[in-house]
Design an enzyme around this catalytic site. Structure first.
Site, PDB file in Angstrom:
ATOM      1  N   TYR A 284     -66.316 -68.841  22.286  1.00 35.49           N
ATOM      2  CA  TYR A 284     -65.139 -67.986  22.284  1.00 35.49           C
ATOM      3  C   TYR A 284     -64.996 -67.224  20.966  1.00 35.49           C
ATOM      4  O   TYR A 284     -64.865 -66.002  20.976  1.00 35.49           O
ATOM      5  CB  TYR A 284     -63.916 -68.846  22.609  1.00 35.49           C
ATOM      6  CG  TYR A 284     -62.677 -68.080  22.957  1.00 35.49           C
ATOM      7  CD1 TYR A 284     -61.427 -68.669  22.841  1.00 35.49           C
ATOM      8  CD2 TYR A 284     -62.748 -66.773  23.402  1.00 35.49           C
ATOM      9  CE1 TYR A 284     -60.289 -67.986  23.155  1.00 35.49           C
ATOM     10  CE2 TYR A 284     -61.605 -66.084  23.712  1.00 35.49           C
ATOM     11  CZ  TYR A 284     -60.384 -66.687  23.584  1.00 35.49           C
ATOM     12  OH  TYR A 284     -59.243 -66.013  23.887  1.00 35.49           O
TER      13      TYR A 284
ATOM     14  N   GLU B 182     -66.829 -58.650  19.856  1.00 43.47           N
ATOM     15  CA  GLU B 182     -65.989 -57.570  20.360  1.00 43.47           C
ATOM     16  C   GLU B 182     -65.335 -56.802  19.226  1.00 43.47           C
ATOM     17  O   GLU B 182     -65.336 -55.571  19.195  1.00 43.47           O
ATOM     18  CB  GLU B 182     -64.910 -58.146  21.277  1.00 43.47           C
ATOM     19  CG  GLU B 182     -65.440 -58.716  22.568  1.00 43.47           C
ATOM     20  CD  GLU B 182     -64.351 -59.400  23.365  1.00 43.47           C
ATOM     21  OE1 GLU B 182     -63.164 -59.083  23.150  1.00 43.47           O
ATOM     22  OE2 GLU B 182     -64.687 -60.237  24.199  1.00 43.47           O
TER      23      GLU B 182
END
Lengths: 248, 443
Positions: free
Chosen positions: A170, A177
């Site tokens: 995660y 991103e």
């Protein structure tokens, strides 16, 4: 927000697979279950294709730069296919919140299309590989988790993997991103991508550059919440399984 | 012969489990006395609720415990204990409370005659309502004012209304009510005043073109189209009308709403107003494509919708005030109220109409987005209201209104308006009047 798919999925896991809340309604019918199994199998296969494509490209090229081009098409196809999950929630065959699922899927689709696809210059960045790898591993585990759960034969390994690997994947996905969006910023400013300025007939203006910055800032409150929620789920699900095993 | 338990300091600090245990032993001792006293009491003329067949209930006892610390959180009432009447169920409920986790419980203990002397007990007469319990609770624990207290019969059940009689809840000698903190509450008037003053001031700030928002050079250079001035006037008129209606027309029956709702509502209205005002008052604003015709037509429609909205509100408030009947509002001689024939709550229709005409007048996309969101929100509220109307006035059906368009009498505040409704219904061929006045709560 990338691996937040697992976050949303875990809430589904809790509701649909009964680990913490009592079932509020009956599960999906036989037809819906069959459809969902097919859907999840197809998605697992798709992400496996992406994983295999990445490995092959790496072996062929010898370096890990610019691997995006080798898996561009399947990535776009299968990530967009995740939009169907919103419909699943809307029609009630998956007991999850529509808003939450929509939010998570849209953030993924946004990154795939509105950032990576639209801003061609970032496609050679390494951060793209970072989040693609994170997504691939997460999604393979997640979809196989759903498949096995629907068929009521969930191996403990998959459950463990789903609720443990996110701890690394995660943050990895989120960093990928954010770095990608950050890399795209100068190009967006330069080309005025997706931006409207005054004056115009409808008196509206939109600055994509500012919008991307706001998106980046929004990660700050949202990411810790989802991360700790997943950690919390992990403690519940894995300890529940241990108790169940001990009692047997 | 009466057994007394005086309050003492060490007893106060004692854990309730021990307390319960002590009582259960004393219960055995006094069992024979209890039966005797029952006999004596049953000969008396004390009122007993229909539920309990054997004991005479004079007082209800409410105990407030804090689940996490497992201690009594406050002294609500301390009364001398006269008759031993603690049934075994009391201790059972106590044990249940310990296991409940983070729930706070108000244990309403029904005692047969006399007082039960418990640390932290609340005694209220059997004819009291939940509101009386809340007031007593508030007197003892000042931080929990009645509107903040939510009481439920079951853990995840619905909140009980204030008007419920305690007696009707009694299924045994102990009633357990679960207490939840509803959060900081604000009155409806405060809510609406804040919500509507904000946009008024914010728009004016943009209108006067503060130097920090717009480029100063551009601002002074550009000629301002008259529609900008007209838009400012209309916008201010809209919110001034809302404010005046809140102050003078609407009657809020003292309801409250959580502070969270106010924050959300204010954020929505203030945020959108800033966004809208920014574009309309921008130096580079483009006037509407169809020129003066578009502007004047839209302005006329806007004024008509505003007038209609106002008249609807006045009519409803007037009907509430004059009669005590609760019926669906009927159209009067005023042409604006004729919309009652078409929709169940023309209030919302007019509001939506105002915003759409404002959009057309200024030809600004953000206003259109705002109007669209308002349409969605008002339709949802109106549907709920319509269903409520159907349930209350026409349980059998036979609703003559053509369609359930957005509408509500009174306020459109996020579904939590409380206004008294009293008006007469006219059904085709039949006139039905309901002679009750009640508080309607939306949503």
């Amino acid at each position: 927000m990338a691996a937040s798919g697992s976050g949303g999925g875990s809430s589904r896991a809790d509701n649909g697979y009964g680990s913490q809340q009592p079932r509020r309604r009956k599960g999906p019918g036989a037809l819906a279950t069959a459809y969902l199994v097919i859907y999840n199998v197809v998605m697992t296969a798709g992400w496996l294709v992406i994983a295999v494509g990445l490995v092959r490209a790496y072996l062929a090229k010898g370096s890990y730069h610019s691997l995006y081009y080798s898996i561009e098409k399947p990535l776009k196809f299968f990530q967009t296919g995740a939009l169907l999950e919103i419909l699943h929630c809307a029609f009630g065959i998956v007991p999850s919140s529509v808003v939450l699922t929509a939010f998570q899927v849209m953030s993924r689709v946004f990154l795939t299309w509105a950032v990576t696809h639209s801003v061609k210059e970032v496609q050679t960045e390494d951060s793209v590989l970072l989040f693609v790898v994170a997504w691939t591993i997460t999604e393979i585990i997640r979809y196989s988790f759903y498949t096995f759960s629907l068929l009521n034969h969930l191996p403990y390994l998959i459950k463990w993997a789903r609720y443990t690997l996110f701890i690394i994947l995660y943050p990895m996905g989120v960093s990928g991103e954010l770095l990608t969006i950050y890399a795209a910023l100068p190009f967006v400013r330069q080309s005025g991508l997706y931006s409207i300025s005054l004056p115009n007939k409808y008196n509206f203006s939109f600055d994509y550059y500012t919008f991307l910055i706001l998106v980046m800032i929004s990660y700050i409150p949202i990411f810790p919440q989802l991360y700790f929620h997943m950690l919390h789920q992990r403690r519940k699900v894995l300890s529940h399984t241990e108790e169940h095993k001990k009692s047997e | 012969m009466h057994r007394r338990q005086k309050p003492s300091a060490p007893e106060h600090k004692r854990d309730l489990a021990a307390h319960g245990g002590a009582l259960s032993t004393s219960h055995n001792d006094t069992r024979s006395f209890f039966n005797f006293s029952q006999l004596v009491l049953s000969a008396g003329h004390l009122k007993s609720p229909p539920v309990l067949k054997h004991s005479k209930i004079t007082y209800f006892e409410v105990e407030i415990l804090d689940m996490q610390s497992k201690k009594q959180i406050c002294i609500v009432d301390k009364v001398r204990y006269r008759a031993q009447s603690l049934p075994a169920a009391a201790t059972r409920f106590k044990h249940q409370l310990w296991r409940s986790g983070r729930w706070w419980c108000l244990v309403v203990h029904v005692t047969p005659r006399g007082y039960a002397h418990w640390y932290g007990s609340l005694i209220v007469p059997p004819s009291s309502t939940l509101l009386d319990v809340k007031h007593k609770f508030h007197k003892a624990c000042p931080q929990w004012y009645p509107s903040r207290v939510g009481l439920q019969l079951e853990r995840n059940g619905p909140y009980l209304k204030d008007s419920i009689n305690i007696q009707s809840l009694a299924v045994s000698s102990i009633i357990t009510l679960y207490f939840t903190d509803l959060g900081q509450q604000v009155g409806w008037t405060t809510f609406f005043l804040t919500e509507y003053t904000g946009p008024l001031l914010i728009y004016l700030l943009f209108y006067i073109r503060l130097s920090t928002i717009y480029d100063q050079v551009e601002s002074t250079k550009n000629f301002r189209h008259p529609v900008v001035h007209l838009a400012c006037f209309c916008h201010c008129l809209h919110y001034i009308r809302h404010l005046l209606e809140t102050l003078f027309v609407h009657k809020f029956s003292g309801g409250h709403t959580p502070l969270k709702n106010m924050i959300k509502g204010c954020a929505f209205y203030w945020g959108f107003t800033s966004w809208i005002a920014y574009y309309i008052n921008h130096p580079r604003y483009t006037p509407p494509s169809f020129g003066h015709r578009q502007v004047s037509f839209a302005a006329l429609a806007f004024l008509m919708c505003e007038a209609g909205n106002h008249f609807i509100n006045v009519t409803l408030a007037h009907q509430n005030h004059s009669g005590s009947k609760a019926c669906f509002p009927s159209p009067t001689y005023n042409p604006f109220t004729w919309l009652f024939l078409l929709v169940s709550c023309p209030n919302y229709t007019y509001e939506v109409g105002s915003w759409i005409s404002f959009t057309v007048m200024t030809q600004t996309l953000p206003v259109g987005i705002f109007a669209f969101l308002m349409v969605i929100q008002m339709s949802l509220w109106a549907q709920k209201k319509h269903k409520l109307y159907l349930k209350r006035f026409y349980p059998e059906g036979k609703f003559h209104v053509a369609r359930a368009e957005p509408s509500v009498e009174g306020r459109q505040g996020q579904g939590h308006t409380t206004t008294r409704i009293s008006s007469c219904f006219k059904v085709k061929g039949k006139e039905s009047t309901c002679s009750m006045s009640h508080q309607m709560q939306l949503g």
